[in-house]
Enzyme design. Structure first.
Site: not given
Length: 291
Positions: A113, A123, A126, A161, A274-275
């Protein structure tokens, strides 16, 4: 089904790539902090702080945060390698988990940001995930925060793009239109009937049957991001902005929050497996406004 030794090798190689990409992205973002003109971005250049974390159910990762930079208002570049067992609810949504709910997952996740409304938020993530099947996923998308830059035909959109298309076209010319369409469909706010940004590419359950080729494609996506986003940021960093631009940016950031809390699969995956809460929610902007 992939044998255990091969899967361990794949996880090791993927994690090593994600680690190396993290280091290069952080170094490039810190260079942008150094280069930003002091008259627009006063203060000391920001630096990343790396913080390891351990997942109680297995594995862990390293959070990379830059908070309160002068060019990057907030940036997170995180890596992880986790393993465990899916809940029955999660197993029902994951290919191959119906036969065996155990999984491994490794990846890199990035959000930036920007202090300037003239520089788009971005953002990228991978990942490589394995159950009794294995696949790659991820992509990158750009989110301009003022309307004048939100036209898909605008300069930044075209550059972003083009970079993603080039990464896809090296492997299969059909991948870019397919993954662009998926991105446009995914990063959409149904309750507002509007896209979150100007898109990019989004792929999941990507398994062509050739692991080396799919890994090379995922690497190409990371390389394309590392090339194109700093170019866009450098191109925009010298542009002044108004208080009206800043207010428009804060409102657009509100859309970002809405998407991540209501629809983002990565957020849901992290919370349900549970991250690390701090890294999962690091995509939230530091300041937001709703009109």
């Amino acid at each position: 089904m992939t044998d255990a030794a091969t899967l361990e090798d794949w996880n090791t190689r993927a994690r090593a790539w994600f680690d190396a990409l993290r280091d290069r992205i952080c170094a490039e973002f810190e260079r942008l902090e150094d280069e930003a003109p002091a008259e627009l971005y006063p203060g000391e250049p920001g630096r990343f702080e790396l913080k390891p974390w351990v997942r109680a159910a297995g594995g862990g990762g390293v959070m990379g945060f830059m908070r309160g930079g002068r060019f990057f208002e907030k940036a997170g570049v995180h890596i992880s390698l986790v393993h465990g067992t899916f809940t029955p609810e999660m197993a029902a949504t994951m290919p191959g988990a119906d036969k065996d709910p155990r999984f491994t997952a490794t990846g890199i996740s990035l959000i930036a940001h920007m202090r300037s409304p003239r520089v788009p938020a971005v953002h990228m993530n991978t990942r490589f995930l394995a159950t009794t099947q294995s696949w790659f996923g991820g992509g990158a998308d750009l989110t301009p925060t003022i309307d004048v830059q939100r036209d898909p035909k605008a300069e930044d959109a075209q550059a972003f793009h083009a970079a993603m298309k080039a990464a896809c076209d090296r492997f299969d010319p059909e991948w870019y239109p397919k993954y662009k369409a998926r991105c446009d469909e995914y990063f959409f706010l149904p309750h507002r009937n509007e896209p979150r940004g100007i898109g990019g590419i989004f792929y999941d359950h990507h398994n062509s049957g050739d692991w080396e080729r799919d890994f090379a494609f995922t690497q190409a996506v990371g390389e394309a991001f590392l090339d194109v986003y700093p170019r866009i940021a450098r191109h925009r960093m010298h542009e002044p902005w108004t208080e009206a631009d800043r207010q428009e940016q804060l409102v657009r950031r509100g859309r970002y929050v809405e998407f991540n809390l209501l629809y983002d699969r990565g957020t849901m995956f992290g919370l349900k497996t549970g991250g690390n809460i701090e890294s999962i929610l690091s995509s939230m902007p530091p300041l937001v406004a709703w009109p």
